[in-house]
Enzyme design. Structure first.
Site, PDB file in Angstrom:
ATOM      1  N   THR A 123      65.474 -11.616 -49.374  1.00 57.98           N
ATOM      2  CA  THR A 123      65.973 -12.362 -48.217  1.00 57.98           C
ATOM      3  C   THR A 123      65.037 -12.115 -47.042  1.00 57.98           C
ATOM      4  O   THR A 123      64.792 -10.961 -46.669  1.00 57.98           O
ATOM      5  CB  THR A 123      67.405 -11.910 -47.896  1.00 57.98           C
ATOM      6  OG1 THR A 123      68.197 -12.126 -49.064  1.00 57.98           O
ATOM      7  CG2 THR A 123      67.991 -12.700 -46.745  1.00 57.98           C
ATOM      8  N   ASN A 208      75.226 -16.553 -46.428  1.00 55.70           N
ATOM      9  CA  ASN A 208      75.812 -15.234 -46.203  1.00 55.70           C
ATOM     10  C   ASN A 208      76.534 -15.162 -44.861  1.00 55.70           C
ATOM     11  O   ASN A 208      77.589 -14.535 -44.748  1.00 55.70           O
ATOM     12  CB  ASN A 208      74.732 -14.148 -46.299  1.00 55.70           C
ATOM     13  CG  ASN A 208      74.526 -13.699 -47.737  1.00 55.70           C
ATOM     14  OD1 ASN A 208      75.128 -14.244 -48.652  1.00 55.70           O
ATOM     15  ND2 ASN A 208      73.675 -12.706 -47.939  1.00 55.70           N
ATOM     16  N   CYS A 260      74.080  -6.648 -48.107  1.00 52.34           N
ATOM     17  CA  CYS A 260      73.674  -8.018 -47.748  1.00 52.34           C
ATOM     18  C   CYS A 260      74.307  -8.546 -46.465  1.00 52.34           C
ATOM     19  O   CYS A 260      73.595  -8.851 -45.515  1.00 52.34           O
ATOM     20  CB  CYS A 260      74.001  -8.945 -48.908  1.00 52.34           C
ATOM     21  SG  CYS A 260      73.214  -8.415 -50.427  1.00 52.34           S
ATOM     22  N   LYS A 263      73.414  -6.656 -43.120  1.00 53.75           N
ATOM     23  CA  LYS A 263      71.979  -6.761 -42.837  1.00 53.75           C
ATOM     24  C   LYS A 263      71.583  -8.215 -42.523  1.00 53.75           C
ATOM     25  O   LYS A 263      70.897  -8.489 -41.543  1.00 53.75           O
ATOM     26  CB  LYS A 263      71.194  -6.263 -44.057  1.00 53.75           C
ATOM     27  CG  LYS A 263      69.712  -6.501 -44.020  1.00 53.75           C
ATOM     28  CD  LYS A 263      69.028  -5.914 -45.237  1.00 53.75           C
ATOM     29  CE  LYS A 263      69.129  -6.751 -46.485  1.00 53.75           C
ATOM     30  NZ  LYS A 263      68.289  -7.941 -46.553  1.00 53.75           N
ATOM     31  N   LYS A 320      82.693  -2.297 -52.468  1.00 55.00           N
ATOM     32  CA  LYS A 320      83.653  -3.139 -53.185  1.00 55.00           C
ATOM     33  C   LYS A 320      83.766  -2.567 -54.596  1.00 55.00           C
ATOM     34  O   LYS A 320      82.972  -1.688 -54.982  1.00 55.00           O
ATOM     35  CB  LYS A 320      83.222  -4.603 -53.211  1.00 55.00           C
ATOM     36  CG  LYS A 320      81.941  -4.858 -53.982  1.00 55.00           C
ATOM     37  CD  LYS A 320      81.634  -6.346 -54.058  1.00 55.00           C
ATOM     38  CE  LYS A 320      80.439  -6.599 -54.955  1.00 55.00           C
ATOM     39  NZ  LYS A 320      80.110  -8.004 -55.095  1.00 55.00           N
ATOM     40  N   ARG A 327      76.106   1.273 -49.812  1.00 58.63           N
ATOM     41  CA  ARG A 327      75.403   0.836 -48.599  1.00 58.63           C
ATOM     42  C   ARG A 327      76.355   0.098 -47.652  1.00 58.63           C
ATOM     43  O   ARG A 327      77.053  -0.813 -48.050  1.00 58.63           O
ATOM     44  CB  ARG A 327      74.204  -0.041 -48.974  1.00 58.63           C
ATOM     45  CG  ARG A 327      73.067   0.790 -49.541  1.00 58.63           C
ATOM     46  CD  ARG A 327      71.903  -0.082 -49.941  1.00 58.63           C
ATOM     47  NE  ARG A 327      72.180  -0.806 -51.168  1.00 58.63           N
ATOM     48  CZ  ARG A 327      71.324  -1.659 -51.731  1.00 58.63           C
ATOM     49  NH1 ARG A 327      70.170  -1.901 -51.172  1.00 58.63           N
ATOM     50  NH2 ARG A 327      71.636  -2.263 -52.853  1.00 58.63           N
TER      51      ARG A 327
END
Ligand code: UGA
Length: 436
Positions: A123, A208, A260, A263, A320, A327
């Site tokens: 990304t 996202n 993800c 960030k 999760k 992270r």
């Protein structure tokens, strides 16, 4: 497959790189994976998988003849037709993405004799592709095509997402490279969207950000539900039946985490700020998400009177279920806040491998949910692990000092928990008191 099989060099043996490599090998391509971490490569060469991702180990084992792992960039690019860049792009102090690993891969491609395309899956900020193009030209690789091929795989189901995607996005200005990528993915069912490089880069960031916004929206509705007596799970179920809205990503909780969403939302905000635009909606999403675990601690404190010298059990640590990834997990903020309030912690998680640093160095790890609950003044469900659904809560209640449960994932039926003797707090739902 033989005829159209290609040699692919995958740079980066993290979650994205390994899944990409394993799936391309599964499609019949020969793949060389290069990483700079020697321990990671050593494990992969020995047939071990350094991360937990369902189905990944099986896919790597089944296709081991087609997979090579190396520390040597030259070995990776030697016979490669395509270089896939899957390295991490961590945030810098300003919130921008750190692209240094991308640039060192580009440097290593100089002199690659068989290369026909370079593809970025990491990304990256919009505009990166144009800069990579310039760098490739400067390295004497102007004959090599360039494409952005963002990934939309979620941890815990990345292999399935790769092989059965909602869409395949190919961003390139070069029709031959677009066709090459379509051929590379032959065997994968899913609509292909071909577009310019900048738009493809933006699709990833926008997707996202929108998902993070959806989660934050329902968390905001949850807070209003708590104040008004509505139940956010009922609201989300009914709202989600509107096909224009959908039920996905409407689970209220302790906020989004992972490698993800936090960030990428900060990177998109930084990108907008750098061009002089304040992305106000995204600012609010990030701020609300930061508050979410803090609000949980505040509610627990109000329930217990004080957190000083209270023994709190954290159930779940990963960001999760279905992953070992810690992270930006909300659990880390929760643990730090609880310790700062003077609480003592026990924690349980079937997969997490936290660093032995603060706050985890101050939390006692337990092997089972019941052990973590023993002697606790309260427990917080942090991650929606299925083991928590199988726990004998009625028996566990007798092991706790006080049966107070904060269900941070709305995993359990609060009425059943109240019937089992618990005071049950949840996100966006009225607190239930023991009914017997
Ligand atoms: C996310 C996206 O879902 C992927 O499409 C994307 O490719 C990936 O980021 C990436 O950019 O690499 P991931 O971070 O693995 O995938 O995890 P998600 O399942 O999306 O969950 C992210 C966070 O949101 C978790 O902390 C989860 O608990 C939270 N969440 C999710 C909620 O709080 N509520 C929801 O309804 C859904």
């Amino acid at each position: 497959m033989q005829g159209s099989a290609r040699n692919i060099a995958v740079f980066g043996a993290g979650y994205i790189g390994l899944v990409t490599a394993a799936c391309f090998a599964h499609l019949g391509h020969r793949v060389t994976v290069r990483d700079i971490q020697s321990e990671r490569i050593r494990l992969l060469q020995a047939g071990d998988v350094p991360i937990y991702e369902p189905g990944l180990g099986e896919l790597l084992a089944e296709n081991k003849e087609l997979l090579t792992f190396t520390l040597d960039a030259a070995e990776a690019v030697n016979d490669a037709h395509i270089a896939y860049i899957c390295v991490d792009t961590p945030p810098t102090a300003s919130g921008d993405a750190d692209l240094s690993r991308v640039w060192s891969v580009i440097d290593s491609l100089r002199g690659a004799a068989h290369l026909t395309a370079v593809v970025v899956k990491s990304t990256v900020p919009v505009g990166t592709g144009a800069r990579v193009r310039t760098a490739l030209d400067a390295a004497g690789l102007s004959h090599v095509g360039y494409a952005s091929n963002p990934e939309f795989t979620a941890e815990g189901r990345a292999v399935a997402d790769f092989l059965h995607p909602d869409r395949l996005v190919i961003g390139t200005d070069d029709p031959a490279t677009a066709q090459l990528l379509r051929d590379l993915h032959a065997g994968i069912d899913g609509p292909v969207q071909t577009m310019d490089v900048a738009s493809a880069e933006m699709v990833k960031l926008a997707s996202n950000a929108l998902l993070a916004t959806k989660i934050t929206f329902i968390n905001e509705i949850a807070t209003v539900c708590e104040a008004t007596g509505a139940d956010v799970t009922r609201v989300a179920d009914a709202v989600g039946l509107d096909h224009r809205l959908g039920r996905h990503f409407l689970n209220a909780g302790l906020g989004y985490g992972g490698s993800c969403f936090p960030k990428d939302s900060r990177a998109l905000r930084a990108m907008a700020s750098n061009s002089g635009y304040s992305f106000q909606l995204l600012n609010a999403v990030i701020e609300v998400n930061d508050l979410q675990p803090r609000r949980a601690v505040q509610r627990l404190k109000a329930e217990l009177g004080t957190l000083r010298d209270k023994h709190i059990a954290l159930l779940g640590m990963t960001f999760k279920a279905g992953t070992d990834d810690m992270r930006e997990a909300p659990s880390t903020v929760l643990a730090s806040r609880l310790l700062a309030e003077g609480a003592t912690l026990t924690c349980w998680d079937p997969m997490a491998r936290p660093a032995h640093t603060q706050p985890w160095s101050q939390a006692e790890r337990r092997n089972t949910v019941t052990e973590a609950l023993t002697g606790a003044d309260a427990a917080i469900i942090v991650t929606e692990w299925p083991e928590l659904l199988d726990t004998d809560w009625e028996t566990a209640q007798h092991l706790m000092r006080t049966a107070v449960l904060f269900d941070g994932r709305n995993l359990l039926d609060p009425d059943a928990m109240a019937h089992a003797g618990y005071t049950c707090l949840a996100v966006g739902r009225a607190t239930r008191r023991p009914t017997r």
